[in-house]
Enzyme design. Structure first.
Site, PDB file in Angstrom:
ATOM      1  N   TYR A  75     -20.775  17.151  57.258  1.00 29.46           N
ATOM      2  CA  TYR A  75     -19.550  17.328  56.943  1.00 29.46           C
ATOM      3  C   TYR A  75     -18.439  17.168  57.960  1.00 29.46           C
ATOM      4  CZ  TYR A  75     -15.506  18.565  54.521  1.00 29.46           C
ATOM      5  OH  TYR A  75     -14.047  18.248  53.965  1.00 29.46           O
ATOM      6  N   PHE A 127       3.229  -6.221  56.464  1.00 34.38           N
ATOM      7  CA  PHE A 127       2.105  -6.569  55.429  1.00 34.38           C
ATOM      8  C   PHE A 127       2.522  -6.080  53.995  1.00 34.38           C
ATOM      9  CE2 PHE A 127      -1.922  -6.112  53.471  1.00 34.38           C
ATOM     10  CZ  PHE A 127      -2.460  -7.343  52.957  1.00 34.38           C
ATOM     11  N   ASP A 128       1.957  -6.322  52.926  1.00 36.60           N
ATOM     12  CA  ASP A 128       2.474  -5.929  51.629  1.00 36.60           C
ATOM     13  C   ASP A 128       2.182  -4.531  51.442  1.00 36.60           C
ATOM     14  OD1 ASP A 128      -0.181  -6.392  50.864  1.00 36.60           O
ATOM     15  OD2 ASP A 128       0.064  -7.875  49.675  1.00 36.60           O
ATOM     16  N   ASP A 218       0.991  -2.066  64.053  1.00 35.40           N
ATOM     17  CA  ASP A 218      -0.010  -2.406  63.058  1.00 35.40           C
ATOM     18  C   ASP A 218      -0.985  -3.483  63.770  1.00 35.40           C
ATOM     19  OD1 ASP A 218      -1.343  -3.363  60.853  1.00 35.40           O
ATOM     20  OD2 ASP A 218       0.100  -3.721  59.715  1.00 35.40           O
ATOM     21  N   ALA A 220      -4.122  -4.710  63.043  1.00 31.52           N
ATOM     22  CA  ALA A 220      -5.319  -5.054  62.414  1.00 31.52           C
ATOM     23  C   ALA A 220      -6.257  -6.033  63.049  1.00 31.52           C
ATOM     24  CB  ALA A 220      -4.898  -5.549  60.627  1.00 31.52           C
ATOM     25  N   LYS A 261     -10.865  -5.693  59.580  1.00 33.94           N
ATOM     26  CA  LYS A 261     -10.923  -6.924  60.273  1.00 33.94           C
ATOM     27  C   LYS A 261     -11.332  -6.998  61.468  1.00 33.94           C
ATOM     28  CE  LYS A 261      -7.161  -6.763  57.089  1.00 33.94           C
ATOM     29  NZ  LYS A 261      -6.747  -5.605  56.252  1.00 33.94           N
ATOM     30  N   HIS A 453       1.030 -10.341  41.947  1.00 34.22           N
ATOM     31  CA  HIS A 453      -0.108 -11.475  41.863  1.00 34.22           C
ATOM     32  C   HIS A 453      -1.634 -11.103  41.709  1.00 34.22           C
ATOM     33  CE1 HIS A 453       0.380  -9.365  45.636  1.00 34.22           C
ATOM     34  NE2 HIS A 453      -0.714  -9.788  46.222  1.00 34.22           N
TER      35      HIS A 453
END
Ligand code: F0G
Length: 462
Positions: A75, A127-128, A218, A220, A261, A453
């Site tokens: 843990y 990004f969304d 960001d 990624a 990614k 979407h």
């Protein structure tokens, strides 16, 4: 060197395989109708080549699986935490590291720490989920992409850049006081998978320092951005992709990274930060919502896979062959008569559906029509980035404000598909491009109010 002479040569061979189904045209028609003509509702076992996302869809290596077998699931203070932490520290140069289960958890924790309600977050393109998490923190997400990105056909090498003039104008103008964060997305996934140059990152970082605004990445696709910098930006050819990535991180105050990614693993994310106070607030939030600071919602075996993946992803031979593979797919698609956003990035290609299907007006969703046809003709799954996703609808689901472009993203999982699979994708597009006027448009039958979407249902409009 064979890899120099033949850049497509991947530096690995395949050891474990997974079967993929070949459905008949009739089975695909039935499956797609049952899915409400929305690729997000398809089952994976109805798909031959899945290009919906490059996120969490890559193949792991034998070295990663060997490390995963050593995963320590304690843990607190698990043995698996330390190689992960050290790898991220070494890569980014940030002293403070927090693991999270995926990128959007990092966004939520960081934005709720840094941003105050009423503030503005500026970006080359959010990004969304990033956009959504800025707004959940009560702030406004504002995109300032370079105007060079608007020419989809140009060969400009760095269309992922932020518009530096607009950035300075905003920081110096009446809204300047309200800017709480500048976040650079590398590579720019929302805008054609285009990279950001080191010159642009450096200039944006200096502006932020001058105006005393936090500057974050960001990151990624940090390794793929570094590779494109090395290939395209003068002065970087002799640096390793890892050195370039580290220089990018050094320009910023911190980072949020989805490791699904360029972490080369199915799950994971990380926050890296310099400031000890921001770290302490983020850590308290992490413990309350994700997990203790040495696992953050991940299993020990995930941390082990990631520590190895972060090394493998900056391997030059790997990045060279992946970039060459995407560039070759773009060439094959273009030769088959379909335009893609130029120049080709690495993790995805963006098809210009608006241009291929001029008989469909935006209200019939040409991007969605092309994505649908790829499934119906070839069992290929992908999703549009056009008016279905980004346009504005009225209460009757009619389009009232179209998106600027009608694009379809083919996202390419890492180390998963062979050149034969990708050739099949280009061939299928070639079939569709022979009779584009046969591709039907779509109309919406039911749509949720938010994140449309994912759950929208449609029918062909014939
Ligand atoms: N930032 C960028 C630039 C992304 O592309 C993504 C995810 C995220 C943040 C969020 O990370 O999914 O781990 O929570 N992009 C995926 C895609 C979903 O298909 O482009 P996450």
């Amino acid at each position: 060197m064979p890899e120099e002479a033949f850049p497509l040569l991947p530096p690995y061979r395949i050891k474990v395989v997974e079967p993929i189904p070949f459905l008949t045209a009739g089975q695909r028609r039935e499956a797609y109708a049952a899915a409400g003509y929305n690729p997000f509702n398809l089952r994976a076992d109805q798909i031959t080549v899945d290009l919906l996302s490059d996120s969490g869809t890559g193949a792991t290596s034998s070295a990663q699986e060997a490390a995963a077998a050593r995963g320590d699931e304690s843990y607190a203070g698990a043995r698996s935490w330390f190689p992960f932490r050290d790898e991220v520290r070494d890569l980014t140069g940030y002293p403070h590291v927090l693991p999270v289960h995926q990128g959007r958890a990092a966004e939520r924790i960081v934005f709720s720490t840094i941003l105050r309600p009423g503030q503005i977050c500026l970006s080359n393109t959010h990004f969304d989920t990033t956009h959504a998490n800025v707004e959940l923190a009560g702030a406004e997400a504002r995109d300032l992409p370079t105007p060079r990105a608007l020419d989809l056909d140009s060969d400009d090498p760095f269309k992922g850049d932020v518009d530096l003039d607009a950035l300075e104008r905003t920081l110096a103008g009446p809204d300047g006081e309200r800017v709480g964060l500048v976040l650079m997305t590398i590579t720019n996934n929302g805008l054609g998978a285009q990279p950001v140059s080191m010159a642009n990152l450096t200039a944006a970082s200096e502006l932020c320092r001058r105006y005393r605004v936090p500057f974050w990445l960001d990151a990624a696709r940090f390794a793929e951005n570094a590779w494109l910098v090395r290939e395209r930006e003068p002065g970087y050819a002799d640096l390793s992709p890892r050195e370039i990535a580290t220089r990018a991180f050094q320009l910023a105050d911190g980072c949020v990274i989805s490791l699904k990614k360029d972490g080369l693993a199915p799950v994971g994310g990380v926050i890296g930060v310099r400031d000890p106070d921001i770290f302490a607030t983020c850590e308290a939030n992490l413990i309350a919502t994700e997990g203790f600071s040495t696992y953050g919602g991940l299993a020990g075996h995930d941390l082990e896979r990631l520590a190895v993946g972060l090394r493998e992803v900056v391997d030059e031979d790997y990045l060279r062959s992946r970039a060459a593979s995407t560039a070759r797919l773009a060439r094959l698609i273009n030769e088959a008569g379909v335009d893609t956003v130029q120049p080709a990035g690495i993790h995805a290609l963006y098809l210009n559906a608006g241009r291929l299907l001029p008989h469909l007006d935006p209200g019939r969703f040409p991007g969605h029509a092309l994505a649908s046809q790829l499934y119906l003709t070839g069992g290929i799954r992908c999703a549009e980035l056009g008016s279905l996703y980004l346009g504005e609808l009225n209460d009757d689901h009619q389009l009232v404000r179209p998106a600027p472009f009608e694009l379809v993203r083919l996202a390419i999982p890492r180390r998963v598909y062979t050149e034969a699979h990708l050739e099949y994708v280009a061939r299928t597009l070639g079939e569709i491009a022979k009779q584009p006027d046969q591709v039907p448009g779509y109309r919406i039958t039911a749509a949720p109010r938010v994140l449309r979407h994912f759950k929208v249902r449609l029918e062909p409009a014939v």
